[in-house]
Design a protein around this motif. Structure first.
Motif, PDB file in Angstrom:
ATOM      1  N   GLU A 241      42.261  15.635  32.062  1.00 52.87           N
ATOM      2  CA  GLU A 241      41.938  17.060  31.921  1.00 52.87           C
ATOM      3  C   GLU A 241      41.787  17.796  33.245  1.00 52.87           C
ATOM      4  O   GLU A 241      42.395  18.858  33.451  1.00 52.87           O
ATOM      5  CB  GLU A 241      40.659  17.238  31.087  1.00 52.87           C
ATOM      6  CG  GLU A 241      40.356  18.712  30.797  1.00 52.87           C
ATOM      7  CD  GLU A 241      39.186  18.889  29.851  1.00 52.87           C
ATOM      8  OE1 GLU A 241      38.897  20.037  29.469  1.00 52.87           O
ATOM      9  OE2 GLU A 241      38.552  17.877  29.495  1.00 52.87           O
ATOM     10  N   ASP A 242      41.005  17.272  34.157  1.00 55.84           N
ATOM     11  CA  ASP A 242      40.773  17.980  35.423  1.00 55.84           C
ATOM     12  C   ASP A 242      42.065  18.116  36.224  1.00 55.84           C
ATOM     13  O   ASP A 242      42.336  19.173  36.807  1.00 55.84           O
ATOM     14  CB  ASP A 242      39.717  17.248  36.258  1.00 55.84           C
ATOM     15  CG  ASP A 242      38.324  17.352  35.659  1.00 55.84           C
ATOM     16  OD1 ASP A 242      38.135  18.201  34.766  1.00 55.84           O
ATOM     17  OD2 ASP A 242      37.426  16.591  36.079  1.00 55.84           O
ATOM     18  N   ARG A 244      45.185  17.947  35.011  1.00 52.04           N
ATOM     19  CA  ARG A 244      46.109  18.806  34.274  1.00 52.04           C
ATOM     20  C   ARG A 244      45.781  20.279  34.489  1.00 52.04           C
ATOM     21  O   ARG A 244      46.674  21.095  34.771  1.00 52.04           O
ATOM     22  CB  ARG A 244      46.054  18.466  32.778  1.00 52.04           C
ATOM     23  CG  ARG A 244      46.924  19.366  31.914  1.00 52.04           C
ATOM     24  CD  ARG A 244      46.872  18.927  30.444  1.00 52.04           C
ATOM     25  NE  ARG A 244      45.508  18.945  29.922  1.00 52.04           N
ATOM     26  CZ  ARG A 244      44.878  20.051  29.505  1.00 52.04           C
ATOM     27  NH1 ARG A 244      45.492  21.215  29.542  1.00 52.04           N
ATOM     28  NH2 ARG A 244      43.650  19.967  29.018  1.00 52.04           N
ATOM     29  N   LYS A 245      44.526  20.624  34.403  1.00 52.21           N
ATOM     30  CA  LYS A 245      44.129  22.020  34.561  1.00 52.21           C
ATOM     31  C   LYS A 245      44.415  22.532  35.970  1.00 52.21           C
ATOM     32  O   LYS A 245      44.868  23.668  36.149  1.00 52.21           O
ATOM     33  CB  LYS A 245      42.641  22.180  34.232  1.00 52.21           C
ATOM     34  CG  LYS A 245      42.323  22.096  32.748  1.00 52.21           C
ATOM     35  CD  LYS A 245      40.842  22.339  32.487  1.00 52.21           C
ATOM     36  CE  LYS A 245      40.543  22.374  30.999  1.00 52.21           C
ATOM     37  NZ  LYS A 245      39.086  22.607  30.728  1.00 52.21           N
ATOM     38  N   GLU A 246      44.147  21.685  36.963  1.00 52.08           N
ATOM     39  CA  GLU A 246      44.405  22.114  38.344  1.00 52.08           C
ATOM     40  C   GLU A 246      45.893  22.301  38.587  1.00 52.08           C
ATOM     41  O   GLU A 246      46.316  23.270  39.237  1.00 52.08           O
ATOM     42  CB  GLU A 246      43.837  21.093  39.331  1.00 52.08           C
ATOM     43  CG  GLU A 246      44.058  21.505  40.782  1.00 52.08           C
ATOM     44  CD  GLU A 246      43.497  20.513  41.779  1.00 52.08           C
ATOM     45  OE1 GLU A 246      43.697  20.734  42.995  1.00 52.08           O
ATOM     46  OE2 GLU A 246      42.873  19.512  41.356  1.00 52.08           O
ATOM     47  N   VAL A 248      48.249  23.027  36.368  1.00 50.47           N
ATOM     48  CA  VAL A 248      48.702  24.233  35.676  1.00 50.47           C
ATOM     49  C   VAL A 248      48.290  25.483  36.449  1.00 50.47           C
ATOM     50  O   VAL A 248      49.097  26.395  36.673  1.00 50.47           O
ATOM     51  CB  VAL A 248      48.144  24.285  34.240  1.00 50.47           C
ATOM     52  CG1 VAL A 248      48.417  25.655  33.612  1.00 50.47           C
ATOM     53  CG2 VAL A 248      48.774  23.187  33.385  1.00 50.47           C
ATOM     54  N   SER A 249      47.052  25.521  36.899  1.00 47.73           N
ATOM     55  CA  SER A 249      46.551  26.688  37.627  1.00 47.73           C
ATOM     56  C   SER A 249      47.320  26.929  38.919  1.00 47.73           C
ATOM     57  O   SER A 249      47.748  28.054  39.206  1.00 47.73           O
ATOM     58  CB  SER A 249      45.059  26.503  37.926  1.00 47.73           C
ATOM     59  OG  SER A 249      44.570  27.565  38.722  1.00 47.73           O
ATOM     60  N   LYS A 250      47.514  25.867  39.680  1.00 45.02           N
ATOM     61  CA  LYS A 250      48.187  26.027  40.961  1.00 45.02           C
ATOM     62  C   LYS A 250      49.684  26.281  40.793  1.00 45.02           C
ATOM     63  O   LYS A 250      50.274  27.053  41.559  1.00 45.02           O
ATOM     64  CB  LYS A 250      47.923  24.804  41.845  1.00 45.02           C
ATOM     65  CG  LYS A 250      46.487  24.745  42.332  1.00 45.02           C
ATOM     66  CD  LYS A 250      46.273  23.718  43.419  1.00 45.02           C
ATOM     67  CE  LYS A 250      44.855  23.806  43.977  1.00 45.02           C
ATOM     68  NZ  LYS A 250      44.604  22.802  45.040  1.00 45.02           N
ATOM     69  N   ARG A 252      50.999  27.974  38.478  1.00 43.29           N
ATOM     70  CA  ARG A 252      51.113  29.402  38.144  1.00 43.29           C
ATOM     71  C   ARG A 252      50.921  30.260  39.395  1.00 43.29           C
ATOM     72  O   ARG A 252      51.583  31.284  39.553  1.00 43.29           O
ATOM     73  CB  ARG A 252      50.104  29.762  37.057  1.00 43.29           C
ATOM     74  CG  ARG A 252      50.538  29.265  35.689  1.00 43.29           C
ATOM     75  CD  ARG A 252      49.543  29.579  34.603  1.00 43.29           C
ATOM     76  NE  ARG A 252      50.081  29.197  33.281  1.00 43.29           N
ATOM     77  CZ  ARG A 252      49.348  29.058  32.197  1.00 43.29           C
ATOM     78  NH1 ARG A 252      48.030  29.273  32.245  1.00 43.29           N
ATOM     79  NH2 ARG A 252      49.915  28.702  31.047  1.00 43.29           N
ATOM     80  N   SER A 253      50.051  29.815  40.287  1.00 43.97           N
ATOM     81  CA  SER A 253      49.873  30.563  41.537  1.00 43.97           C
ATOM     82  C   SER A 253      51.113  30.469  42.416  1.00 43.97           C
ATOM     83  O   SER A 253      51.365  31.352  43.238  1.00 43.97           O
ATOM     84  CB  SER A 253      48.648  30.051  42.297  1.00 43.97           C
ATOM     85  OG  SER A 253      48.893  28.785  42.916  1.00 43.97           O
ATOM     86  N   TYR A 258      55.295  28.711  33.056  1.00 47.50           N
ATOM     87  CA  TYR A 258      55.057  27.611  32.130  1.00 47.50           C
ATOM     88  C   TYR A 258      55.156  26.283  32.873  1.00 47.50           C
ATOM     89  O   TYR A 258      55.962  26.138  33.800  1.00 47.50           O
ATOM     90  CB  TYR A 258      56.066  27.633  30.975  1.00 47.50           C
ATOM     91  CG  TYR A 258      56.102  28.944  30.223  1.00 47.50           C
ATOM     92  CD1 TYR A 258      55.163  29.226  29.234  1.00 47.50           C
ATOM     93  CD2 TYR A 258      57.077  29.896  30.502  1.00 47.50           C
ATOM     94  CE1 TYR A 258      55.191  30.435  28.548  1.00 47.50           C
ATOM     95  CE2 TYR A 258      57.115  31.100  29.825  1.00 47.50           C
ATOM     96  CZ  TYR A 258      56.163  31.374  28.854  1.00 47.50           C
ATOM     97  OH  TYR A 258      56.188  32.563  28.188  1.00 47.50           O
TER      98      TYR A 258
END
Length: 275
Positions: A241-242, A244-246, A248-250, A252-253, A258
């Motif tokens: 989870e941690d 994956r979230k990082e 996805v966030s980065k 997108r930045s 997607y």
């Protein structure tokens, strides 16, 4: 990876044949990317030919800064003369349109420039580091190698990738276990326009994956969608989870809208599967 049925004796016979090929060249300029194959070829050439060997490295937006730094560090450590030249790949006619023969267009201009630099240094031969495994995929760049008379000593000696790694390890080369790498342009689906912006997106995305400990990874780009390829054994880690979230966030930045994971995992030349 092509399966090899070989003994250590056969590997050493191939290594000796490689040295004989290089001796016959008298002097050589090695197209040097800093990867496993070109590093091995360059070091063996130095052992055989001494200061009659130079390395030529193209500086381009299609290769990460990390690769240039590692290539420079290798030559400095080994005491090999290295020449860098700015290769404006975006100006190669037809390249940005990303046709199926994109690699041919690039390699033709790349090696033409390397041959010019070699001649300026009174060196008549240019060599590149493809091995026998490179014969098993769609490689239009090989046509440029043939047309320009560029030598491929590893292939001439019949060496496969794993054999190059084995010999590199025995020589104590730091590149022996380096992950395989290819031009960032190979991350684009054929027909999708290549831009410096998207090349930078891919570079940043892959650098993040390496920072997170993924050893072998590719980020394939489909417009604003990122398709991540990692080794099957590392796919579970990608879904923590941690992490994956990082990611996805980065991503997108960096400019991706997607972010997806390819369930088939990492493999070379996956963009060729649509040809």
């Amino acid at each position: 990876m092509t399966e090899i049925s070989t003994t250590s004796e056969n590997i050493y016979m191939k290594a000796e044949e490689l040295k004989q090929h290089l001796r016959s060249l008298e002097n050589v300029a090695v197209a040097f990317s800093g990867g496993v194959d070109s590093s091995f070829l360059l070091k063996v050439a130095q052992e055989v030919l001494g200061d009659r060997v130079i390395a030529i490295t193209a500086v381009s937006c299609s290769f990460p800064e990390r690769e240039f730094q590692e290539a420079a560090a290798f030559c400095e450590k080994m005491g090999i003369r290295q020449f860098f030249y700015k290769f404006d790949i975006m100006k190669v006619p037809g390249f940005c349109k990303n046709p199926p023969d994109r690699c041919y267009l690039c390699k033709k201009e790349l090696f033409r420039n390397m041959a010019r630099i070699a001649q300026e240094q009174d060196i008549q031969c240019v060599a590149e580091g493809s091995n026998m495994d490179d014969m098993g995929d769609y490689r239009p760049g090989m046509r440029a190698v043939s047309e320009l008379g560029i030598r491929s000593p590893l292939r001439e000696a019949g060496l496969y990738k794993e054999e190059v790694r084995t010999l590199s390890r025995e020589m104590g080369l730091p590149t022996w276990e380096k992950p395989s790498f290819a031009c960032l342009s190979s991350r684009f689906a054929y027909g999708e326009r290549i831009t410096e912006e998207k090349l930078a997106m891919v570079e940043q995305a892959e650098e993040l994956l390496f920072e997170k400990g993924f050893r072998q990874a590719r980020v394939r780009i489909h417009d604003r969608l990122a398709r991540i390829e990692v080794m099957p054994g590392e796919q579970e880690k990608l879904m923590v989870e941690d992490i994956r979230k990082e990611i996805v966030s980065k991503f997108r930045s960096f400019g991706f809208a997607y972010v997806s994971m390819d369930l088939e995992g990492y493999r070379t030349g996956s963009m060729n599967e649509t040809l």
